[in-house]
Structure formats: C-alpha cells, structure tokens
Design an enzyme around this catalytic site. Structure first.
Site: not given
Ligand SMILES: NC(=O)c1ccc[n+]([C@@H]2O[C@H](COP(=O)([O-])OP(=O)(O)OC[C@H]3O[C@@H](n4cnc5c(N)ncnc54)[C@H](OP(=O)(O)O)[C@@H]3O)[C@@H](O)[C@H]2O)c1
Length: 326
Positions: A24, A27, A47, A82, A106, A132, A193, A229, A250
C-alpha cells in the site's frame, strides 16, 4: 502503435473476481482505491507489522495479511518495491490459487528472473506511466494516466482480456493503454531512470546551478534560472511537443538552445547512454538493485544524507522561506 481506450475494453473479465493488492505504497494505494471506486472486490495484503494497515482501512479498504489476501484472490497484484517481489512471491507461491492471475506494474521482477511463476498462472503487466499519486488524482478528476500492458504467460487463454479490464478499472484506458512487452517496459523505464529524466536531468540542473554560483552569480538567481524554469518547459513540452515548445520561446532563447543543447549533449553523452542501455539489458542493473537491497540500501542512504547539505538545497529553502505566507 496499438493503443486502446475505455470504449474498446470490456470490464466483464473482472466481474465476480477478487483482487489482492500486495503493498500500500505509491501504486498500491492508487490502484486499490481506483479498483474499489470501479466496483471491483479488492483486498489489500500487508505484512504483519505494516504501518499502512490503518491508513488503508480508514480509506474504506478491506485489509489482510499478505498470505491470507493471496489465498482469497483470483488476481494477485504485486505492488511492493521491485527488489523484494521475488522473496514475497516465494513466500506466498503455495497459497496462490490454481489458475489465478498475477500482475505487475513493472516488468523487472519477471523479465530478470526474480520471479519464475508457476505455469498454471496468467502473468500480466499494467504499468501506469507516472506516479501513484497522479494515477489516483487523475482518476478522481474522471481522467486517466497512460499505461503499458503486456502478457508474459497466458495459461487461461484469457490473460489479454483480464489485463485490459484491470487497466480500464484503474483508469489507464481513459488516457490509453499501449501494447508492450515485459522486456520493453522495463528496459525503457530503467534506462530513463538513469540516463534521462530521473538521473541525468537533476544532475544537469545541479551542474548548471553550481557553474553559475562558481562564476559569481547569487545562488537564488542561479536556482531560479537553472532549476526553477524546469516546470515551465515541462508544461510546454507536454502541451506542444519539443518543436512546439521552441516556437513558444524568444529568438534569444531559441538560438541559445540550438547552439548550446547539442554542445552539452554531444556524442560522448550519447555513447554513455548506449552503455547504460546495454547494462540495463544485460541484467547488470537488476543485480545491483538486488545487491543494494540485500546490503540494507547503503548507497541510497549515503545519497539521501548528502543531498540535503548541497548548496542547491540551501538556495531552494531560502526561496521557499521568502515566499509570501497565505
Ligand atoms: N512509484 C510509482 O508511482 C510507480 C510508478 C509506476 C510503476 N511502479 C511500480 O509499482 C510497483 C510498486 O512500486 P511503489 O513505488 O508503489 O512501491 P512502494 O511505494 O515502495 O511500496 C511500499 C509498500 O510495499 C510494502 N513492502 C515493502 N517491502 C516489503 C516487504 N519486504 N514485504 C512486504 N511488503 C513490503 C510496504 O509495506 P509496509 O506498509 O509494511 O511498509 C508498502 O505497503 C513497483 O513494481 C514499481 O516499479 C511504481
């Protein structure tokens, strides 16, 4: 280009299905809430020690432990970072229902083999092309965010329809869903990235700022020029494209851009970009990401600690502090 919109896609493949969103964060929150608002049966899997459970419950979502959410679902969406998806999958693999679908936003974990899914599972990708927070706010404005979709394994014969229905339910098809592959999505994303928007652009802003300050320009003026900018050019490019952006500035700025841009981004920069792409494709970066996570993120911690001490941050804070109070 193969781009589909809301009218091209049927959400029926999601009807009667339960979706487990694992994680949570950026995304996970956006996709869980958008699915719920689209009438989909959603459970958020976290978890045991998660601090996000209360937040998700307060938003009206059903929350459970990862293992229970997975066991109850027809579709399991892996939305934790990831680099940990491989270990999460291994922990819950035995609890994923026979013939279920697993989804990703991803391509990395599947493309670089962090996860080798059971062969009875559909494996799909719906990757919104932005953060997200924007996916959620656009959805609330009845708009959407462009996304890529792909299938890595079609066990049921219906993985395509399911992926598209999922992409529609989170709002991506309002803007457009583009057919891709796990390899293409993750190679392009990892390349960008590092070599373009998230890696090279901030470094070039800082280098420009530091060059002006070194040349005797006041830090706040240097910041306004080199960093402030960026939003203006980003908006112009989004509305008009790069050629259209040039038409809106310009002649002085236009000539500066035409003479200076290719001088800075010369063949040596393009050669380094090719190196980055080759490293991404070889899996070198994916292994570095895994090693960084296994070591407790030392490089990310060091970069975070160093960032706030930079002159460019002091200039940013000085300008923010000087803004009129509302
Ligand atoms: N960032 C973006 O907006 C974006 C854009 C496009 C695609 N994506 C893709 O979307 C996916 C998620 O990315 P994100 O940036 O949304 O991730 P994120 O915000 O870092 O995810 C955080 C969530 O993952 C849980 N988590 C972290 N480590 C864990 C573990 N070892 N075991 C179980 N749960 C764990 C956390 O749990 P807790 O609540 O317990 O801390 C938290 O709920 C990835 O594949 C990413 O590449 C992301």
């Amino acid at each position: 280009m193969d781009m589909l919109h809301d009218g091209d896609i049927d959400v029926a493949p999601l009807s009667g299905k339960r979706v487990a969103i694992l994680g949570y964060g950026n995304q996970g929150r956006a996709q869980a809430l958008n699915l719920k608002d689209s009438g989909v049966n959603v459970v958020v899997g976290l978890r045991g020690a998660s601090g996000s459970a209360n937040t998700a419950e307060e938003a009206g979502l059903e929350v459970g432990l990862i293992e229970d959410a997975v066991a109850s679902a027809d579709i399991v969406m892996f939305l934790a970072p990831d680099e940990v998806l491989g270990s999460i999958y291994r922990e819950v693999e035995a609890r994923i229902r026979y013939g279920a679908a697993i989804g990703f936003s991803h391509g990395l974990a599947i493309h670089f083999g962090f996860i080798r899914p059971r062969t009875d599972l559909d494996v799909f990708l719906v990757a919104p092309k932005g953060p997200g927070s924007a996916l959620r706010s656009l959805f609330q404005q009845r708009r959407g965010m462009v996304g890529l979709w792909a299938i890595a394994h079609d066990a049921s014969g219906h993985a395509r329809e399911l992926a598209l229905a999922y992409g529609k339910a989170i709002g991506c098809a309002r803007a457009g869903l583009i057919a891709s592959t796990f390899a293409e999505e993750c190679e392009a994303d990892l390349f960008n990235e590092q070599a373009v928007v998230w890696g090279a652009v901030p470094e070039i802003l800082i280098a420009g700022f530091e060059t002006l300050v070194e040349g005797g320009i006041a830090p706040e003026v240097a910041f306004l020029e080199c960093v402030g900018e960026l939003k203006l050019i980003a908006e112009l490019i989004e509305q008009r494209g790069i050629a259209g952006m040039r038409e809106a500035i310009s002649n002085t700025a236009k000539l500066g851009a035409v003479l200076g841009g290719p001088r800075i981004v010369d063949d040596s920069i393009r050669a380094k970009m090719r190196e980055v792409l080759a490293e991404v494709r070889s899996g070198k970066f994916a292994q570095e990401l895994k090693a960084e996570a296994d070591a407790g993120y030392p490089l990310l911690e060091k970069a975070r600690a160093e960032a706030s001490g930079k002159t460019v941050e002091q200039a940013f804070r000085a300008l923010k502090d000087a803004e009129p109070r509302p």
